[in-house]
Scaffold this active site. Structure first.
Site, PDB file in Angstrom:
ATOM      1  N   GLY A  81       1.185  -0.968   0.135  1.00  0.00           N
ATOM      2  CA  GLY A  81       0.205   0.345  -0.073  1.00  0.00           C
ATOM      3  C   GLY A  81       0.491   1.078   0.517  1.00  0.00           C
TER       4      GLY A  81
ATOM      5  N   HIS B 252       1.997   4.121  -5.033  1.00  0.00           N
ATOM      6  CA  HIS B 252       3.158   5.930  -6.354  1.00  0.00           C
ATOM      7  C   HIS B 252       2.926   4.964  -7.832  1.00  0.00           C
ATOM      8  CE1 HIS B 252       6.104   2.725  -5.210  1.00  0.00           C
ATOM      9  NE2 HIS B 252       6.592   2.957  -4.184  1.00  0.00           N
ATOM     10  N   GLU B 253       3.776   5.761  -8.320  1.00  0.00           N
ATOM     11  CA  GLU B 253       4.221   5.695  -9.930  1.00  0.00           C
ATOM     12  C   GLU B 253       4.433   4.646  -9.569  1.00  0.00           C
ATOM     13  OE1 GLU B 253       3.181   6.821 -12.761  1.00  0.00           O
ATOM     14  OE2 GLU B 253       1.547   7.926 -11.695  1.00  0.00           O
TER      15      GLU B 253
ATOM     16  N   HIS C   5       4.096   0.948  -7.669  1.00  0.00           N
ATOM     17  CA  HIS C   5       3.024   0.533  -8.495  1.00  0.00           C
ATOM     18  C   HIS C   5       2.018   0.084  -9.435  1.00  0.00           C
ATOM     19  CE1 HIS C   5       3.949   0.725  -3.691  1.00  0.00           C
ATOM     20  NE2 HIS C   5       3.903  -0.105  -3.381  1.00  0.00           N
TER      21      HIS C   5
ATOM     22  N   GLY D  74       8.873  -6.086  -8.309  1.00  0.00           N
ATOM     23  CA  GLY D  74       9.744  -4.509  -9.234  1.00  0.00           C
ATOM     24  C   GLY D  74      10.815  -5.069  -9.331  1.00  0.00           C
TER      25      GLY D  74
ATOM     26  N   LYS E 173      13.056  -2.844  -8.617  1.00  0.00           N
ATOM     27  CA  LYS E 173      13.512  -2.127  -7.654  1.00  0.00           C
ATOM     28  C   LYS E 173      14.049  -3.622  -6.353  1.00  0.00           C
ATOM     29  CE  LYS E 173      13.851   1.082  -3.958  1.00  0.00           C
ATOM     30  NZ  LYS E 173      11.966   0.725  -2.828  1.00  0.00           N
TER      31      LYS E 173
ATOM     32  N   GLN F  65      14.712  -9.294  -3.824  1.00  0.00           N
ATOM     33  CA  GLN F  65      13.255 -10.113  -3.253  1.00  0.00           C
ATOM     34  C   GLN F  65      12.620 -11.085  -4.571  1.00  0.00           C
ATOM     35  OE1 GLN F  65      10.271  -8.169  -1.447  1.00  0.00           O
ATOM     36  NE2 GLN F  65       8.813  -7.453  -3.284  1.00  0.00           N
TER      37      GLN F  65
ATOM     38  N   ARG G 191       8.523   4.577   1.505  1.00  0.00           N
ATOM     39  CA  ARG G 191       9.438   5.262   2.697  1.00  0.00           C
ATOM     40  C   ARG G 191      10.444   6.827   2.324  1.00  0.00           C
ATOM     41  NH1 ARG G 191      10.726  -0.295   3.410  1.00  0.00           N
ATOM     42  NH2 ARG G 191      10.021  -0.930   5.491  1.00  0.00           N
TER      43      ARG G 191
HETATM   44  P1  AMP Z   1       6.223  -2.399  -1.335  1.00  0.00           P
HETATM   45  O1  AMP Z   1       4.170  -1.925  -1.433  1.00  0.00           O
HETATM   46  O2  AMP Z   1       7.086  -1.789  -0.942  1.00  0.00           O
HETATM   47  O3  AMP Z   1       6.399  -3.911  -0.847  1.00  0.00           O
HETATM   48  O4  AMP Z   1       5.870  -2.888  -2.927  1.00  0.00           O
HETATM   49  C1  AMP Z   1       5.266  -3.321  -3.960  1.00  0.00           C
HETATM   50  C2  AMP Z   1       6.017  -4.065  -5.271  1.00  0.00           C
HETATM   51  O5  AMP Z   1       5.545  -2.678  -5.662  1.00  0.00           O
HETATM   52  C3  AMP Z   1       6.920  -4.467  -5.306  1.00  0.00           C
HETATM   53  O6  AMP Z   1       6.506  -5.734  -6.467  1.00  0.00           O
HETATM   54  C4  AMP Z   1       7.911  -4.061  -5.444  1.00  0.00           C
HETATM   55  O7  AMP Z   1       9.216  -4.175  -6.017  1.00  0.00           O
HETATM   56  C5  AMP Z   1       7.307  -3.110  -6.470  1.00  0.00           C
HETATM   57  N1  AMP Z   1       7.473  -1.516  -6.671  1.00  0.00           N
HETATM   58  C6  AMP Z   1       8.257  -0.260  -5.435  1.00  0.00           C
HETATM   59  N2  AMP Z   1       9.087   0.649  -5.196  1.00  0.00           N
HETATM   60  C7  AMP Z   1       8.870   0.205  -6.780  1.00  0.00           C
HETATM   61  C8  AMP Z   1       9.711   0.856  -7.708  1.00  0.00           C
HETATM   62  N3  AMP Z   1      10.215   2.777  -7.651  1.00  0.00           N
HETATM   63  N4  AMP Z   1       9.506   1.193  -9.040  1.00  0.00           N
HETATM   64  C9  AMP Z   1       9.165  -0.337  -9.358  1.00  0.00           C
HETATM   65  N5  AMP Z   1       8.856  -1.120  -9.362  1.00  0.00           N
HETATM   66  C10 AMP Z   1       8.837  -0.917  -7.725  1.00  0.00           C
END
Ligand code: AMP
Length: 295
Positions: A31, A34-35, A37, A147, A149, A153, A187
């Site tokens: 949750g 952002h862009e 996601h 991602g 990123k 993981q 974050r």
């Molecule tokens: P999170 O909510 O941080 O657990 O991220 C959910 C998904 O979004 C994961 O697969 C992340 O790798 C991906 N994600 C988070 N930040 C980015 C980003 N800046 N660019 C691409 N994917 C992202």
């Protein structure tokens, strides 16, 4: 768009969609969207009939001293963003249902989970893989997007899918960045203006290192200017910086120097430069990949 707040609602929808012969795509998230996601939703939207996003801040992947309680949350805004992307279902289960008191079975990743982020976050990837495997089971998704990123993981999820023969296609999305190159992260809202400015150096340092690798520099040399540039920023405290072989995630060079795996490393192939650092109380990670051609 349907909001699935219980696992039974999720199971019912998944059953109905799959019985109709339709494909489910899943974007797992914590949750505060952002862009980055949204880009994953856009990747899967044309590739499935029923697009799901999960929003679940997974307690099992946070250490006792980590930021579970202050992890940013804004469900109403997230739901509006999902709706605007044409999402069909948002899975938002409650921690008490996901982890009843007698929950006692986990996915145990291999040694790679102890390197890099795993070295400072023991048990983190066990928590990640365990929830991802269950999200796959609840949603019965055909595809799931992650991602680049979160490179380690992504690597571990691809390995889990292979080793456990999970019937899910993993789709990788590129890192989405701010104009100065900082990778988007939920974050980032915690960064002070000075930390935010300093954090812009990370992507530039990674880009320099991958460029040096692609020019043929040995891994240790490729990291030198990156290390200097990051250490020159008093706002940033480096946790690790490594060049790894993307096929095995074994370190070829880096700091601190204890992330190696006993494998024979090919002289060519895809590399990843990975880093984590702290900016005040905020932990940032980033990476870039490089292809090293045969010489
Ligand atoms: P999170 O909510 O941080 O657990 O991220 C959910 C998904 O979004 C994961 O697969 C992340 O790798 C991906 N994600 C988070 N930040 C980015 C980003 N800046 N660019 C691409 N994917 C992202």
């Amino acid at each position: 768009m349907e909001v699935l707040r219980s696992l039974d609602e999720a199971r019912r929808r998944a059953g109905a969609v799959k019985d109709a012969g339709r494909r489910i795509g899943l974007v797992p998230t914590m949750g505060y969207l952002h862009e980055g996601h949204l880009s994953l939703m856009r990747l899967l939207r044309p590739r499935c009939h029923d697009l799901w996003v999960s929003i679940f801040v997974n307690p099992a992947q946070f250490g006792p001293a980590e930021d579970l309680d202050r992890y940013p949350r804004d469900l109403e805004r997230d739901l509006a963003l999902c709706e605007a992307e044409g999402v069909d279902a948002v899975l938002h289960p409650q921690p008490a249902e996901v982890y009843p008191p007698d929950h006692d079975t986990w996915v145990e990743p291999g040694r790679v989970a102890g390197l890099y982020c795993g070295a400072s976050r023991p048990g983190h990837f066990r928590g990640v893989l365990s929830i991802v495997q269950r999200l796959f089971a609840w949603s019965r998704c055909n595809l799931a997007a992650f991602g680049a990123k979160d490179a380690q993981q992504l690597w571990l999820i691809q390995r889990m899918v292979r080793d456990l023969e999970l019937p899910v296609e993993i789709v990788e999305g590129p890192v989405v960045r701010e104009p100065d190159g900082l990778a988007l992260s939920s974050r980032n809202v915690f960064l002070s203006p000075a930390e935010r400015t300093a954090a812009g150096v990370l992507n530039r340092a990674l880009a320099r290192a991958t460029q040096r690798l692609e020019e043929g520099a040995p891994p240790r040399e490729a990291l030198e200017t990156a290390l200097e540039a990051i250490r020159a920023q008093p706002q940033l405290e480096l946790e690790y910086l490594h060049v790894a072989d993307w096929a095995t995630l074994a370190s070829l060079a880096g700091w601190p120097a204890d992330a190696s795996l006993p494998v024979a490393l090919p002289a060519e192939g895809e590399r990843v430069v990975l880093l984590a650092c702290r900016a005040g109380r905020t932990r940032l990670i980033d990476n870039r990949r490089a292809v090293v051609a045969p010489r």
